[in-house]
Write a protein that holds these residues in place. Structure first.
Motif, short mmCIF file in Angstrom:
data_model
loop_
_atom_site.label_atom_id
_atom_site.label_comp_id
_atom_site.label_asym_id
_atom_site.label_seq_id
_atom_site.Cartn_x
_atom_site.Cartn_y
_atom_site.Cartn_z
N GLN A 133 0.84 -1.21 0.00
CA GLN A 133 0.00 0.00 0.00
C GLN A 133 0.88 1.26 0.00
O GLN A 133 0.66 2.18 -0.78
CB GLN A 133 -0.93 0.01 1.22
N SER A 134 1.84 1.29 0.87
CA SER A 134 2.72 2.45 0.97
C SER A 134 3.55 2.62 -0.30
O SER A 134 3.74 3.75 -0.80
CB SER A 134 3.62 2.32 2.20
N TYR A 135 4.03 1.53 -0.84
CA TYR A 135 4.80 1.59 -2.08
C TYR A 135 3.93 2.09 -3.23
O TYR A 135 4.37 2.90 -4.05
CB TYR A 135 5.39 0.21 -2.40
N GLY A 136 2.69 1.65 -3.27
CA GLY A 136 1.76 2.13 -4.29
C GLY A 136 1.54 3.63 -4.17
O GLY A 136 1.47 4.35 -5.18
N ASP A 137 1.42 4.11 -2.94
CA ASP A 137 1.28 5.56 -2.72
C ASP A 137 2.52 6.31 -3.18
O ASP A 137 2.44 7.38 -3.77
CB ASP A 137 1.02 5.85 -1.24
N PHE A 138 3.67 5.73 -2.90
CA PHE A 138 4.95 6.31 -3.34
C PHE A 138 4.98 6.44 -4.86
O PHE A 138 5.30 7.51 -5.41
CB PHE A 138 6.09 5.40 -2.84
N LEU A 139 4.64 5.36 -5.56
CA LEU A 139 4.65 5.38 -7.02
C LEU A 139 3.62 6.36 -7.57
O LEU A 139 3.88 7.07 -8.55
CB LEU A 139 4.40 3.98 -7.58
N THR A 140 2.45 6.42 -6.95
CA THR A 140 1.40 7.34 -7.40
C THR A 140 1.86 8.79 -7.28
O THR A 140 1.64 9.59 -8.19
CB THR A 140 0.11 7.10 -6.59
N ALA A 141 2.50 9.12 -6.18
CA ALA A 141 3.01 10.48 -5.99
C ALA A 141 4.03 10.81 -7.07
O ALA A 141 4.02 11.91 -7.64
CB ALA A 141 3.62 10.64 -4.60
N HIS A 142 4.91 9.87 -7.37
CA HIS A 142 5.91 10.09 -8.42
C HIS A 142 5.24 10.24 -9.79
O HIS A 142 5.65 11.09 -10.59
CB HIS A 142 6.91 8.93 -8.46
N ALA A 143 4.23 9.42 -10.05
CA ALA A 143 3.59 9.43 -11.36
C ALA A 143 2.93 10.77 -11.68
O ALA A 143 2.93 11.20 -12.83
CB ALA A 143 2.56 8.30 -11.45
N ARG A 144 2.38 11.42 -10.69
CA ARG A 144 1.74 12.72 -10.93
C ARG A 144 2.72 13.75 -11.46
O ARG A 144 2.37 14.62 -12.22
CB ARG A 144 1.12 13.25 -9.64
N VAL A 145 3.96 13.66 -11.03
CA VAL A 145 4.97 14.64 -11.43
C VAL A 145 5.76 14.17 -12.65
O VAL A 145 5.99 14.95 -13.58
CB VAL A 145 5.95 14.92 -10.26
N LEU A 146 6.17 12.92 -12.65
CA LEU A 146 7.08 12.44 -13.69
C LEU A 146 6.49 12.59 -15.09
O LEU A 146 7.17 13.04 -16.01
CB LEU A 146 7.47 10.99 -13.43
N GLY A 147 5.23 12.23 -15.26
CA GLY A 147 4.61 12.34 -16.59
C GLY A 147 4.62 13.77 -17.10
O GLY A 147 4.95 14.02 -18.27
N ALA A 148 4.26 14.70 -16.25
CA ALA A 148 4.25 16.11 -16.65
C ALA A 148 5.66 16.61 -16.93
O ALA A 148 5.89 17.33 -17.92
CB ALA A 148 3.60 16.96 -15.55
N ALA A 149 6.61 16.24 -16.08
CA ALA A 149 7.99 16.69 -16.26
C ALA A 149 8.57 16.14 -17.55
O ALA A 149 9.25 16.86 -18.30
CB ALA A 149 8.84 16.29 -15.06
N GLU A 150 8.32 14.88 -17.85
CA GLU A 150 8.86 14.30 -19.08
C GLU A 150 8.19 14.87 -20.33
O GLU A 150 8.85 15.07 -21.34
CB GLU A 150 8.77 12.78 -19.04
N ALA A 151 6.91 15.16 -20.25
CA ALA A 151 6.23 15.80 -21.39
C ALA A 151 6.85 17.17 -21.64
O ALA A 151 7.09 17.57 -22.78
CB ALA A 151 4.73 15.91 -21.13
#
Length: 185
Positions: free
Chosen positions: A42-60
């Motif tokens: 659960q915690s790891y999923g939250d970690f990845l979700t937090a990263h995903a919100r930023v990483l996709g925008a930053a890479e675009a």
């Protein structure tokens, strides 16, 4: 999200300044993400979700500035795959997070490339059986020093405005990661 100093920092005063200026923001990100237990699904999923919100925008954003940046390898698809393997939704990314500037893009890339170093450490903490493609996307041999050399050269050859844009890009990227880590409560 770790970065490493060294001989490159001594050769390039711009790198030393970037690290000094962004240190507080970097430490705040490390603190915000330190609460996630990567061995707990659960915690790891939250970690990845937090990263995903930023990483996709930053890479675009970086893709729009690709012609002015050193070569880099995106990781957003790896992160999405990790989330899907865990049965988690891929979150919407934040749009238009950064001002359009090649200097800002260099600052954003600095944070993302530095996070690969942290990924090397963090991937070892992920529980057996959980996907870790995103965190395991380490630098290939020589990539980090080559990137630092290019960034240092960019900083040292830039005027004050472009240098400031790099600093602001790095700080803004760290702030987005921190904000999204804190949002995962």
């Amino acid at each position: 999200m770790e970065t490493v100093g060294g001989a490159d920092e001594q050769k390039n005063s711009g790198l030393a300044e970037l690290r000094r200026v962004s240190r507080e923001a970097h430490e705040a990100v490390d603190e915000a993400f330190s609460r996630f237990g990567l061995a707990d699904p659960q915690s790891y999923g939250d970690f990845l979700t937090a990263h995903a919100r930023v990483l996709g925008a930053a890479e675009a954003y970086l893709s729009r500035h690709a012609a002015s940046l050193p070569v880099w390898r995106p990781r957003a698809e790896l992160l999405k795959d990790d989330l899907r393997q865990m049965g988690l939704a891929v979150p919407a990314v934040q749009a238009d997070c950064f001002p359009e500037s090649d200097g800002t893009a260099m600052g954003v890339l600095y944070v993302l490339e530095g996070s690969r170093l942290g990924g090397r450490v963090l991937s070892a903490r992920v529980a057996e059986g959980l996907p870790r493609a995103y965190l395991s996307a380490f630098h290939q041999k020589g990539e980090w020093p080559v990137f630092l050399e290019r960034l240092g050269q960019y900083l040292d050859e830039s005027d004050a405005g472009r240098r400031q844009a790099v600093m602001e890009g790095a700080i803004a990227t760290f702030a987005l990661f921190r904000k999204n880590a804190e949002r995962q409560d």
